[in-house]
Design a protein around this motif. Structure first.
Motif, PDB file in Angstrom:
ATOM      1  N   SER A 759      67.731  -8.123  11.584  1.00 31.49           N
ATOM      2  CA  SER A 759      68.878  -7.755  10.752  1.00 31.49           C
ATOM      3  C   SER A 759      70.123  -7.525  11.611  1.00 31.49           C
ATOM      4  CB  SER A 759      68.564  -6.492   9.945  1.00 31.49           C
ATOM      5  OG  SER A 759      67.409  -6.689   9.164  1.00 31.49           O
ATOM      6  N   TRP A 760      71.286  -7.827  11.033  1.00 30.40           N
ATOM      7  CA  TRP A 760      72.544  -7.692  11.759  1.00 30.40           C
ATOM      8  C   TRP A 760      72.823  -6.250  12.181  1.00 30.40           C
ATOM      9  CZ3 TRP A 760      76.045  -4.315   9.736  1.00 30.40           C
ATOM     10  CH2 TRP A 760      75.868  -3.950   8.389  1.00 30.40           C
ATOM     11  N   TRP A 761      72.338  -5.297  11.365  1.00 30.37           N
ATOM     12  CA  TRP A 761      72.659  -3.905  11.660  1.00 30.37           C
ATOM     13  C   TRP A 761      71.983  -3.416  12.942  1.00 30.37           C
ATOM     14  CZ3 TRP A 761      68.637  -0.580  12.153  1.00 30.37           C
ATOM     15  CH2 TRP A 761      67.446  -0.899  11.508  1.00 30.37           C
ATOM     16  N   ILE A 762      70.864  -4.077  13.336  1.00 30.53           N
ATOM     17  CA  ILE A 762      70.204  -3.698  14.589  1.00 30.53           C
ATOM     18  C   ILE A 762      71.149  -3.947  15.761  1.00 30.53           C
ATOM     19  CG2 ILE A 762      68.311  -4.249  16.165  1.00 30.53           C
ATOM     20  CD1 ILE A 762      66.588  -4.857  13.761  1.00 30.53           C
ATOM     21  N   PHE A 763      71.806  -5.112  15.744  1.00 34.27           N
ATOM     22  CA  PHE A 763      72.725  -5.456  16.828  1.00 34.27           C
ATOM     23  C   PHE A 763      73.973  -4.576  16.783  1.00 34.27           C
ATOM     24  CE2 PHE A 763      70.239  -9.184  15.708  1.00 34.27           C
ATOM     25  CZ  PHE A 763      69.719  -9.543  16.937  1.00 34.27           C
ATOM     26  N   LEU A 764      74.454  -4.323  15.578  1.00 33.66           N
ATOM     27  CA  LEU A 764      75.632  -3.472  15.448  1.00 33.66           C
ATOM     28  C   LEU A 764      75.336  -2.057  15.923  1.00 33.66           C
ATOM     29  CD1 LEU A 764      78.552  -3.240  14.459  1.00 33.66           C
ATOM     30  CD2 LEU A 764      77.666  -2.628  12.199  1.00 33.66           C
ATOM     31  N   LEU A 765      74.179  -1.532  15.514  1.00 34.98           N
ATOM     32  CA  LEU A 765      73.802  -0.178  15.919  1.00 34.98           C
ATOM     33  C   LEU A 765      73.590  -0.090  17.429  1.00 34.98           C
ATOM     34  CD1 LEU A 765      72.978   2.712  15.125  1.00 34.98           C
ATOM     35  CD2 LEU A 765      70.643   1.871  14.811  1.00 34.98           C
ATOM     36  N   SER A 766      72.941  -1.116  18.008  1.00 33.01           N
ATOM     37  CA  SER A 766      72.706  -1.118  19.447  1.00 33.01           C
ATOM     38  C   SER A 766      74.021  -1.171  20.213  1.00 33.01           C
ATOM     39  CB  SER A 766      71.819  -2.309  19.828  1.00 33.01           C
ATOM     40  OG  SER A 766      70.589  -2.253  19.151  1.00 33.01           O
ATOM     41  N   ALA A 767      74.927  -2.044  19.770  1.00 31.45           N
ATOM     42  CA  ALA A 767      76.227  -2.143  20.441  1.00 31.45           C
ATOM     43  C   ALA A 767      77.010  -0.840  20.305  1.00 31.45           C
ATOM     44  CB  ALA A 767      77.023  -3.301  19.850  1.00 31.45           C
ATOM     45  N   PHE A 768      76.983  -0.265  19.114  1.00 32.30           N
ATOM     46  CA  PHE A 768      77.701   0.999  18.884  1.00 32.30           C
ATOM     47  C   PHE A 768      77.126   2.115  19.754  1.00 32.30           C
ATOM     48  CE2 PHE A 768      78.048   5.094  16.724  1.00 32.30           C
ATOM     49  CZ  PHE A 768      79.436   5.207  16.616  1.00 32.30           C
ATOM     50  N   SER A 769      75.781   2.181  19.847  1.00 34.51           N
ATOM     51  CA  SER A 769      75.143   3.230  20.649  1.00 34.51           C
ATOM     52  C   SER A 769      75.540   3.111  22.111  1.00 34.51           C
ATOM     53  CB  SER A 769      73.622   3.137  20.517  1.00 34.51           C
ATOM     54  OG  SER A 769      73.219   3.293  19.181  1.00 34.51           O
ATOM     55  N   SER A 770      75.456   1.888  22.629  1.00 35.91           N
ATOM     56  CA  SER A 770      75.809   1.672  24.025  1.00 35.91           C
ATOM     57  C   SER A 770      77.284   1.968  24.270  1.00 35.91           C
ATOM     58  CB  SER A 770      75.485   0.226  24.416  1.00 35.91           C
ATOM     59  OG  SER A 770      75.673   0.028  25.791  1.00 35.91           O
ATOM     60  N   PHE A 771      78.141   1.516  23.344  1.00 37.35           N
ATOM     61  CA  PHE A 771      79.586   1.754  23.488  1.00 37.35           C
ATOM     62  C   PHE A 771      79.902   3.248  23.407  1.00 37.35           C
ATOM     63  CE2 PHE A 771      83.904   2.228  21.908  1.00 37.35           C
ATOM     64  CZ  PHE A 771      84.614   1.375  22.749  1.00 37.35           C
TER      65      PHE A 771
END
Length: 797
Positions: A759-771
């Motif tokens: 799901s797209w939200w996995i990538f969004l959440l991962s990027a947001f967490s790292s950022f």
């Protein structure tokens, strides 16, 4: 003198050097544990001196995708030696069924034991602590027990000469006595079998049932001659034409079983090469991140030592002073890091030993020293980067006064991008693995029910009293439901019978079209596991089925196998199982219900066609009991009381169904756990490195910040300025990480027949967490810098 100034340099900037120590120690301890674990996995059967010439023989059925690790009838094996000169010895091991053995009047649980040929000790390097190894199993009715099993039954007494009895029941027609001839050491952890005891028997008919076959070949023997000539051998032995034999032989080295076998009915659960690859890549990533962070900090902090180096040069020190200084400083940091890493690793190893019974330190002293040396060499090279990048040059007093010139060394943007790209990819990987594991547990029957217990492989005497046992338990208000079934939760429903159904014509080209998986169970099975009915109804509450009135429930895959797509149209179809087992007959009846496919075992394999039918006391080997969660203690006390009243002498032992499924998915749980730890360590190292970089960057721009504040710049504007240079590289890392993570996770998910989506939200959440982590890390220092008194800032330089 150099050592003194190296220690002073470390002490002068404790926070930055603490970051170095934490990063190196965490990465070294992580690398050490994962490399030792990989060594353990990759060296299965290495203790066996004959491992390279010991093969397991299995059948490869041409008409079925299901391949079994054991063979249905092994009576042909003794004749193979005469037909294949490549075979030096053979051994067959059949499982000891029933789960119990008796000493005097007491029953003891058995986890794993085998009935075997007398050559067992020649194949598996059995080490005896008591007994004569020469021909110890030559006589029928002899037994060798493990040290732990001997202690469980006999305490500290010598067990040799004592008699143990396999009780009669469902699996054995009469009591069978065995005399203990010896005690063996426990099989090593990196073995694919761990018997509590092995026995030989005079009744060779046991090998007409399921058994595992092992062949010992001479060193120069060609195993291919056995597989290529096997059909012809079977044809000559059975009198069946070679062309009509529907299976081939398959030989596999025992050293490959643990990681490269995905067959059904294995002796024990195996791992897979995917786990090895995942952890190897993770360890490499961790090493790169740690060294990149360490090198970055060393490069950035090199300018702080230029005054000492300059003074040393003009005082007459040689050209090697820079090299010696940075080497000494690096070795001090490395030494402290190794001490901390060994302490962390020892604590982790204690936990693994208690949780998984694996001692990764035992016998691995050389491996541990090798890892430390290699890591030390790489870390030392990273410590000497300032020497490699800037050659010693003559310096002037004007240079010495220009502090900004001395300290302004370029910070490697590439390393920042690399670190955060890898960390973001790890966050995505961990998220996908955890999500898939949770999906597997959620979609496997009963896995999420923490108030469901199972009594596995009960004895036939216990089994015959199931209706009374169920009736007694249901008298307790704390017990919700009781049922029974052939296979335990997490087991493999692989038994199949031929069948007849009104209107169904088997496909002549597909020989498996006339077979269907069978699953005997109690009438409350569907209720206790919450199966989803697509059509029809559940079993009635009677345990007696007369000819013509047997009730059958099929799963969705079986409905499709029978050429139906609408569940309601197959209801009431006449159905009959053909067992081909003497004295076992399942009455004819009708299909009364269709349930959605459920997973008794793992979801890596696609659910096959399955038909359920209820019996009074036939094949109901596993009892399951559901209790009210809020009345757990009362329920367990009541269950124990009923058990001990009805089955005195039989051990009261049960497992939570949720734990049984966690064992099924132990590989995935281990992967997610280790990757989570790696991700946390990686993010921590990246964050500490980024914090150090932002601190150094802010110190170099102190004068600029003071000037900007005098000219009216606000703290928020200064923070934005200071953060922007760092965060743009973090954003670039996301762009690099996402396609790499998509490729890797698609490959990992391909191992599952049923899986979640990326799901797209996995990538969004991962990027947001790292950022978010990067932003907060940088902002800690930039906020402090942006709020400095401008007068002090101007005085700084």
């Amino acid at each position: 003198m150099t050592l003194k100034f190296a220690i002073r340099s470390l002490w002068k900037r404790p926070f930055l050097n603490l970051i170095k120590v934490i990063g190196l120690s965490l990465s070294l301890s992580g690398l050490l544990m994962i490399i030792l674990y990989l060594k353990n996995e990759l060296t299965f059967e290495n203790f066996n001196e004959n491992a390279n010439r010991t093969y397991r023989l299995t059948f490869k059925y041409l008409s079925s995708e299901r391949q079994f690790a054991r063979v249905a009838n092994t009576s042909f094996v003794p004749f193979m030696s005469g037909s294949f000169p490549e075979i030096e010895k053979y051994v067959r091991i059949a499982p000891v069924n029933g789960g119990l053995i008796r000493y005097n009047k007491d029953f003891f649980p058995v986890k794993e034991a085998f009935i075997c040929d007398s050559t067992f000790t020649d194949f598996f390097n059995v080490k005896l602590v008591i007994g004569n190894p020469d021909g110890i199993l030559n006589g029928p009715g002899t037994m060798i027990v493990s040290e732990s099993f001997a202690r469980k039954v006999f305490g500290n007494a010598d067990p040799t000469g004592k008699m143990l009895t396999l009780p009669q029941g469902q699996f054995y027609g009469k009591n069978t006595d065995y005399i203990i001839k010896g005690v063996m050491k426990e099989f090593p952890q990196n073995s694919h079998l761990h018997p509590e005891f092995v026995v030989t028997t005079a009744d060779r008919s046991v090998f007409e049932g399921w058994a595992w076959i092992y062949l010992l070949l001479p060193k120069e023997a060609d195993a291919g001659k056995i597989t290529s000539g096997f059909r012809e051998f079977i044809a000559g032995l059975s009198g069946v034409a070679k062309e009509k034999i529907e299976f081939d032989a398959d030989l596999q080295k025992i050293s490959e079983i643990h990681l490269r076998s995905d067959k059904l009915r294995e002796v024990e659960e195996n791992s897979s090469m995917s786990v090895i690859r995942t952890l190897a890549i993770a360890s490499l990533i961790l090493l790169v991140i740690a060294l990149a962070n360490y090198a970055n900090l060393n490069m950035a902090m090199a300018g702080f030592s230029e005054k000492f180096l300059f003074v040393s040069r003009i005082s007459g020190s040689g050209g090697m002073i820079r090299f010696v200084f940075f080497l000494t400083e690096g070795l001090l940091v490395l030494f402290i890091s190794i001490i901390v890493a060994l302490f962390i690793s020892a604590e982790v190893n204690d936990y693994i030993l208690k949780r998984f019974s694996i001692d990764l330190f035992a016998g691995n002293t050389i491996a541990i020293i090798s890892v430390i040396i290699i890591f030390g060499v790489l870390a030392t090279a990273a410590a000497l980067l300032p020497v490699m990048k800037w050659k010693v040059r003559a310096m002037t007093v004007t240079d010495l006064r220009n502090k900004e010139m001395l300290s302004r060394k370029s910070i490697s943007r590439i390393m920042i991008v690399l670190q955060y790209a890898v960390s973001t990819a790890l966050i995505i990987a961990v998220s996908v693995i955890i999500r898939q594991t949770n999906y597997a547990l959620k979609n496997t029957m009963g896995a999420g029910n923490n108030s469901l217990i199972c009594f596995s492989n009960v004895h036939s005497e216990v089994q015959s009293k199931f209706p009374a046992f169920k009736q007694e338990l249901l008298k307790y208000g704390s017990v919700e439901s009781v049922s029974a079934m052939l296979e335990p939760p997490g087991g493999e429903a692989n038994d199949a019978f031929q069948f007849k159904m009104a209107g169904y014509i088997p496909d002549a080209a597909d020989k498996s079209s006339n077979n269907i998986g069978v699953f005997p169970c109690d009438y409350s099975f569907a209720k206790i596991f919450g199966l989803d009915f697509l059509g029809g109804k559940d079993f009635s509450e009677t345990d007696t089925d007369n000819e013509g009135s047997c009730e059958y429930i099929i799963n969705e895959s079986a409905m499709k196998r029978l050429n139906y797509s609408d569940p309601n149209k197959i209801i009431d179809k006449e159905f009959k199982l053909i067992t081909n087992i003497p004295q076992v007959d399942v009455p004819a009846g009708r299909i009364i219900g269709v349930v959605r496919d459920f997973h008794l075992g793992d979801i890596k394999k696609k659910a096959g066609p399955l038909v359920m039918f209820k019996r009074k006391d036939l094949w109901l080997i596993n009892f399951v009991v559901s209790f009210r969660p809020e009345m757990k203690e009362d329920a367990l006390a009541g269950i124990e009381k009923v058990w001990k009243n009805m089955f005195p002498g039989y051990p009261f032992q049960y497992e939570y169904v949720s734990s049984m499924y966690k064992n099924v998915y132990s590989t995935e749980i281990l992967e997610s756990g280790l990757l989570t730890v790696f991700t946390i360590i990686s993010l921590f190292i990246c964050s500490m490195g980024l914090l150090g970089m932002s601190l150094l960057s802010a110190q170099r721009r102190t004068k600029e910040i003071g000037m900007r504040k005098i000219n009216g710049a606000k703290p928020a504007e200064l923070m934005m300025m200071l953060n922007r240079d760092m965060l743009k590289w973090v954003i670039l890392s996301f762009i690099i990480a996402i396609p790499a993570a998509v490729f890797a996770m698609n490959g990992w998910l391909s191992n599952f027949a049923y899986k979640t989506e990326l799901s797209w939200w996995i990538f969004l959440l991962s990027a947001f967490s790292s950022f978010a982590i990067a932003f907060l890390t940088i902002s800690i220092q930039t906020w402090r810098t942006a709020n400095l008194n401008p007068v002090n800032a101007l005085r700084y330089e």
